[in-house]
Write a protein that holds these residues in place. Structure first.
Motif, PDB file in Angstrom:
ATOM      1  N   LEU A 581       0.833  -1.200   0.000  1.00  0.00           N
ATOM      2  CA  LEU A 581       0.000   0.000   0.000  1.00  0.00           C
ATOM      3  C   LEU A 581       0.866   1.248   0.000  1.00  0.00           C
ATOM      4  N   PRO A 582       0.514   2.255  -0.834  1.00  0.00           N
ATOM      5  CA  PRO A 582       1.240   3.525  -0.749  1.00  0.00           C
ATOM      6  C   PRO A 582       1.022   4.117   0.654  1.00  0.00           C
ATOM      7  N   THR A 583       2.108   4.453   1.310  1.00  0.00           N
ATOM      8  CA  THR A 583       1.985   4.884   2.710  1.00  0.00           C
ATOM      9  C   THR A 583       1.130   6.140   2.867  1.00  0.00           C
ATOM     10  N   GLN A 584       1.147   6.994   1.822  1.00  0.00           N
ATOM     11  CA  GLN A 584       0.386   8.250   1.958  1.00  0.00           C
ATOM     12  C   GLN A 584      -1.129   8.021   2.007  1.00  0.00           C
ATOM     13  N   TRP A 585      -1.562   6.849   1.621  1.00  0.00           N
ATOM     14  CA  TRP A 585      -3.009   6.587   1.672  1.00  0.00           C
ATOM     15  C   TRP A 585      -3.540   6.625   3.106  1.00  0.00           C
ATOM     16  N   TYR A 586      -2.645   6.277   4.039  1.00  0.00           N
ATOM     17  CA  TYR A 586      -3.062   6.450   5.447  1.00  0.00           C
ATOM     18  C   TYR A 586      -2.991   7.920   5.741  1.00  0.00           C
TER      19      TYR A 586
END
Ligand SMILES: [Zn+2]
Length: 725
Positions: A581-586
């Motif tokens: 998962l792209p970390t920025q999605w959190y």
């Protein structure tokens, strides 16, 4: 005969349903705390008898003899300790009276005939008191020459032949012969009565590996956890494990015997020698060739007259060593998980553990997962006579009067209900519910795919920062969902994955897409805000299908095949890779902003009463904290198309941020106070736009400013009435 009473012999009255076991009688058991009395046969007065006080009436009734109790002479069971008797059938020596827990007062005579080779309780008494365990009946059910009663030689147990001989020999010692109907063990396959006889068997010494097995078990994840203690308790209480069986079908125990002494020979050399003979001559050789073909020469020198053992291994031993058959590449030979019914804690789980620990000191599995047994909707066991059996074939293909649900519904049922460790319910009502639930998800998937009709994943130039906040929020939900599901999969909690999936798709995603609808339907086809919505929906679908695929492969694969084509798609779902998962999605900031906006919406809806928020202008007077959170949803003070307006679904939103909002705006009539903000609703002065149906058109019948610009771009008339809505 207990002793002489005057010059009369004393007889202990004992009954049996198997007179043929009397040659093996080694003791008479009594009940320690029961009362025993002495009796005379009033018609004969020839002998004196002893029996349980509570049993006298029944004995008189059964024998038809009018026994009289000798007054004043009562013994307790324990008084018989140390007493001896002459065994029946004129066998030599004396035998003992012994206390035993299985003797009861409510039936029989108060004494129990004990033949250690022919009964479970008898065997245990014999072990406790070191009685002989001689068995005079061979595997054919015939008496052997060693039997001390020579008249029985070669007589058969089944069919009553041996019983007749015994009764004859007992003569006058028999008080009564009668017919009694009682339960008796039968072989379930051949439907013939079973003869209980002690025999030589092979045992696995459980005690030797127990502590190591318990230690190893500590590192195993058992699900459900409450079963772990039960498994340990079973392991602790098992003294030994009988691993030999006398059947034709099965894996022979690699043992050789001396024909003369009966001595068993087992060693690694012998096993290796047998193994190489089987390799050479084939599996049937064991039943066809002579023992000398299997015995190593060293053994033949020592004991030339060897014979092959005819015992086979217990099937639990066969399945218990299945870990050893993992492919050669798996050097560890440890399974990730063993999955079976809840009854296997005493079966396969245990036999596998014992063999693995005995041979290499490790557990054969890393996790144990159990399920319960299938019952009908009301919790009853399934049976043909009750007519409540649910056949999986009829679920898949349907049958008269019943719908065919197909494999995905069956699988969805299995994960939703099958994780219960006690009872797994199934029935028409449950299946209809499961089908309905899956159908809801299917409809959402269809709708989502519809929104992506003109979406081209490869042409996306938007960066994450450029996405609308509502769309970032959807990506946050996707990330959270995926992370939780992967954890649950890891813990084998697939029922929770199914539950979470339904919630995610039917509630969370549906709510988000409801907010996005205006952009999807009414914005310019290639406008950044519309593509932003499509991008997040695409990502949600892509990841959702990968997560749900293992449970409902057909539905997932079908939906996958309708995803817009992209270089990222490698054909089939099950060939795709779940990328990190792209970390920025959190995005906690986005999450907090949306949560705050939802809080505002709840309050605004309350004060709006029966008028829908979409007809209202919503004014928010926010303190610093709430203001900071909401400001990422709406940069300008007032807007009809901001993220904030989308979440609130209002005609227009006005956001005023002031650190002292309560003092300044506390007195606004029609307002409600939330934590750190005040919300106020007022009927919008603007009209319903005939195209987008938002209340943001300046004049009745006119398009709103956004729609005007979109329509003029595609060459339509801004005055056109869209009466079709
Ligand atoms: Zn409009």
């Amino acid at each position: 005969m207990v002793a002489k009473f005057g010059n009369k012999a004393i007889f202990a009255i004992v009954w049996t349903t198997t007179p043929w076991t009397l040659p093996g009688n080694e003791a008479v058991a009594f009940k320690e705390d029961a009362d025993y009395v002495f009796l005379v046969d009033s018609s004969k007065e020839k002998s004196i008898y002893v029996a349980g006080a509570e049993n006298v009436e029944e004995i008189s009734e059964q024998t038809g003899i009018n026994f009289e109790i000798i007054p004043g002479l009562i013994l307790k069971g324990r008084d018989f300790v140390g007493c001896k008797y002459s065994p029946p059938l004129k066998r030599s020596g004396l035998r003992s009276f012994l206390a035993a827990d299985h003797v009861t007062s409510d039936k029989g005579t108060g004494f129990v005939h004990t033949a250690p080779a022919h009964g479970h309780d008898d065997f245990l008494v014999a072990l406790k008191h070191s009685l002989p365990l001689e068995c005079y009946v061979n595997e054919e059910g015939e008496f052997v020459p060693e039997c001390p009663v020579q008249e029985l030689l070669a007589k058969k147990v089944l069919g009553g032949e041996a019983d007749d001989v015994v009764l004859n020999l007992l003569g006058d010692d028999v008080l009564k012969v009668g017919k009694l109907t009682h339960s008796y063990p039968y072989d379930w396959r051949s439907k013939t009565p079973i003869i209980i006889r002690a025999s030589q068997q092979w045992f696995f010494d459980t005690q030797k590996v127990r502590s190591q097995a318990l230690e190893v078990l500590d590192e195993i994840q058992v699900r459900p956890r409450n079963q772990e203690q039960g498994m340990k308790a079973q392991l602790k209480s098992r003294p030994y494990w009988c691993i030999s069986r006398q059947r034709c079908w099965g894996v022979p125990i690699p043992a050789l015997y001396s024909k003369t002494t009966g001595e068993a020979f087992v060693s690694r050399d012998i096993t290796e020698s047998i193994k190489s003979a089987i390799d050479t001559f084939g599996l049937d050789a064991w039943w066809q060739l002579e023992a000398s073909k299997f015995a190593p020469s060293s053994l033949l020198k020592k004991s030339p007259d060897v014979a092959l053992g005819r015992d086979i291994l217990d099937i639990w031993f066969d399945s218990g060593v299945s870990w050893a058959c993992h492919s050669k590449e798996q050097t560890e030979k440890r399974a990730d998980v063993y999955l079976e019914g809840v009854d296997q804690f005493g079966g396969w789980f245990q036999s596998s553990l014992l063999t693995s620990v005995a041979m290499r000191n490790v557990a054969p599995y890393k996790k144990l997962l159990v399920h319960g047994f299938v019952v009908d909707e009301t919790g009853r066991k399934m049976s043909k006579s009750l007519g409540n059996v649910v056949d999986s074939k009829s679920i898949l293909k349907g049958r008269k009067g019943e719908a065919a649900y197909g494999i995905d519904v069956l699988r969805w049922w299995a994960v939703n209900y099958g994780c219960d460790e006690s009872r797994i319910r199934i029935g028409a009502g449950i299946l209809a519910e499961v089908d309905k639930d899956l159908d809801k998800s299917r409809n959402v998937l269809k709708f989502l795919l519809g929104t992506l009709n003109d979406f081209h994943p490869d042409e996306i130039t938007l960066t994450y920062e450029e996405l609308k906040v509502v769309d970032k929020y959807l990506l946050h939900l996707v990330a959270d969902f995926e992370q939780r599901c992967l954890r649950l999969y890891d813990e084998w909690m697939v029922d929770r994955v199914a539950n979470l999936s339904s919630q995610f798709l039917q509630d969370a995603v549906s709510a988000c897409v409801h907010w996005m609808k205006d952009r999807l339907y009414c914005e310019n086809e290639d406008s950044a805000s519309r593509v932003s919505a499509q991008f997040s929906i695409y990502q949600a679908l892509f990841r959702f299908l990968q997560i749900i695929g293992p449970i409902v492969p057909h539905m997932a694969e079908e939906a996958w095949s309708f995803l817009p084509p992209s270089s990222n798609l490698s054909g089939r779902l099950f060939k795709s890779v779940l990328k990190p998962l792209p970390t920025q999605w959190y995005n906690e900031e986005v999450l907090k902003a949306i949560e705050t906006a939802e809080e505002v919406r709840r309050l605004a809806t309350n004060i709006s009463g029966h008028i829908p928020l979409m007809q209202q202008d919503v004014n928010i007077f926010a303190g610093d904290d709430v203001g900071r959170k909401l400001s990422i949803l709406q940069k300008e003070e007032a807007s009809s198309f901001s993220d904030l307006c989308e979440v609130l679904q209002a005609a227009k939103c006005c956001l005023v941020i002031n650190g002292k909002c309560e003092e300044q705006f506390g007195e606004v009539p029609g307002a409600a106070k939330g934590e750190g903000f005040i919300v106020h609703v007022k009927l919008a002065k603007t009209s319903r736009c005939p195209r987008c149906r938002k209340y943001c058109a300046e004049e009745v019948g006119l398009l709103c400013s956004r729609c005007s610009s979109v329509v003029s771009k595609i060459g339509g008339s801004v005055r056109e009435k869209h009466s079709g809505y």
